[in-house]
Design a protein around this motif. Structure first.
Motif, PDB file in Angstrom:
ATOM      1  N   SER A  17      20.412 -15.995   5.677  1.00 48.26           N
ATOM      2  CA  SER A  17      19.517 -15.576   6.761  1.00 48.26           C
ATOM      3  C   SER A  17      20.024 -15.996   8.136  1.00 48.26           C
ATOM      4  O   SER A  17      19.449 -15.606   9.151  1.00 48.26           O
ATOM      5  N   LEU A  62      16.971 -20.800  -3.164  1.00 48.56           N
ATOM      6  CA  LEU A  62      16.499 -21.042  -1.806  1.00 48.56           C
ATOM      7  C   LEU A  62      17.658 -21.341  -0.860  1.00 48.56           C
ATOM      8  O   LEU A  62      17.666 -20.900   0.292  1.00 48.56           O
ATOM      9  N   GLU A  79      20.587 -29.304   2.094  1.00 50.83           N
ATOM     10  CA  GLU A  79      19.685 -30.455   2.085  1.00 50.83           C
ATOM     11  C   GLU A  79      20.314 -31.709   1.489  1.00 50.83           C
ATOM     12  O   GLU A  79      19.627 -32.577   0.990  1.00 50.83           O
ATOM     13  N   ARG A 135      18.489 -19.229   2.517  1.00 51.52           N
ATOM     14  CA  ARG A 135      18.597 -19.884   3.829  1.00 51.52           C
ATOM     15  C   ARG A 135      19.941 -19.586   4.475  1.00 51.52           C
ATOM     16  O   ARG A 135      20.026 -19.230   5.654  1.00 51.52           O
ATOM     17  N   HIS A 152      17.935 -21.024  10.711  1.00 52.13           N
ATOM     18  CA  HIS A 152      17.670 -20.067   9.628  1.00 52.13           C
ATOM     19  C   HIS A 152      16.179 -19.776   9.561  1.00 52.13           C
ATOM     20  O   HIS A 152      15.387 -20.264  10.375  1.00 52.13           O
ATOM     21  N   LEU A 153      15.766 -18.961   8.605  1.00 48.23           N
ATOM     22  CA  LEU A 153      14.410 -18.403   8.606  1.00 48.23           C
ATOM     23  C   LEU A 153      13.300 -19.445   8.454  1.00 48.23           C
ATOM     24  O   LEU A 153      12.139 -19.155   8.763  1.00 48.23           O
ATOM     25  N   ASP A 154      13.610 -20.648   7.984  1.00 52.85           N
ATOM     26  CA  ASP A 154      12.588 -21.694   7.848  1.00 52.85           C
ATOM     27  C   ASP A 154      12.225 -22.343   9.178  1.00 52.85           C
ATOM     28  O   ASP A 154      11.217 -23.037   9.272  1.00 52.85           O
ATOM     29  N   MET A 155      13.048 -22.149  10.192  1.00 49.54           N
ATOM     30  CA  MET A 155      12.923 -22.937  11.417  1.00 49.54           C
ATOM     31  C   MET A 155      12.105 -22.233  12.491  1.00 49.54           C
ATOM     32  O   MET A 155      11.987 -21.007  12.507  1.00 49.54           O
ATOM     33  N   HIS A 156      11.561 -23.048  13.406  1.00 50.69           N
ATOM     34  CA  HIS A 156      10.847 -22.504  14.552  1.00 50.69           C
ATOM     35  C   HIS A 156      11.840 -21.816  15.485  1.00 50.69           C
ATOM     36  O   HIS A 156      13.024 -22.191  15.545  1.00 50.69           O
TER      37      HIS A 156
END
Length: 213
Positions: A83, A76, A109, A80, A123-127
């Motif tokens: 991306s 992961l 993290e 991240r 990155h792709l997890d964020m709004h």
């Protein structure tokens, strides 16, 4: 054995090697995870396991959990990091507040805290439009190549104090101490009260040695 038998054995061996060495397709992985989550143990009135997983499945499930816990965070992390758009996904910002920029690194993290200047990424997890801070190690590992030609940024990365100042003369003890400090920081920054928890942790740790549960 005939030539056909040999060819069949080779094919079976190749298929097995592929199963053990090639990544599981992410969709299949998700389906398996959803199936595990839905497999709630069912017991009768005597609290005996009568459905889903039982004692015979324990070793398989335990090893699966350990393997996933070992490799999934790294997978992961890499996704991240890769991306992040090298041109628009990185920002360098000045830090003006007293506590600096702190929290858990948006890529690895792990806990970090920066004063004066900080890096933030999307990155792709964020709004859309949101940026979060990253640690120096991730800037050094994943940052755009042009960062390596900026003298100010090079000095900033070299300034990395690590977890904290060295306090133990023995390297093993010092390593363990730093792991403990990082664990406290990691836990503190996973809540909305990092400063409060960090300040109270020495007092809370007084009962850490002795009988427990």
């Amino acid at each position: 054995m005939t030539d056909k038998d040999y060819q069949d054995q080779i094919r079976i061996s190749d298929d097995r090697i592929d199963q053990l060495t090639k990544p599981i397709p992410s969709r299949d992985f998700r389906r398996a995870a959803e199936a595990i989550r839905s497999a709630t143990p069912v017991t009768n009135e005597d609290q005996e396991l009568v459905a889903t997983y039982d004692e015979e499945d324990y070793v398989n499930l335990l090893l699966g959990f350990r393997y996933i816990s070992e490799f999934m965070p790294r997978v992961l992390l890499e996704i991240r990091a890769r991306s992040i758009d090298p041109h628009s996904g990185w920002r360098v910002e000045n830090v003006t507040n007293g506590n600096g920029d702190h929290g858990l690194c948006a890529i690895c993290e792990e806990p970090f805290e920066h004063h004066g200047m900080t890096f933030k990424v999307h990155h792709l997890d964020m709004h859309p439009g949101s940026f979060e801070g990253v640690c120096r190690e991730c800037v050094k590992t994943y940052g755009p190549e042009e960062f390596g030609f900026n003298d100010e940024l090079i000095e900033w990365v070299k300034k990395n104090p690590g977890v904290c100042e060295t306090k133990e003369p023995d390297s093993k003890r010092e390593g363990q101490r730093r792991e403990l400090v990082d664990t406290i920081r990691r836990h503190a920054n996973s809540t909305h009260y990092p400063r409060t928890i960090a300040e109270l942790s020495p007092k809370w740790a007084e009962d850490a040695v002795g009988e427990w549960r």
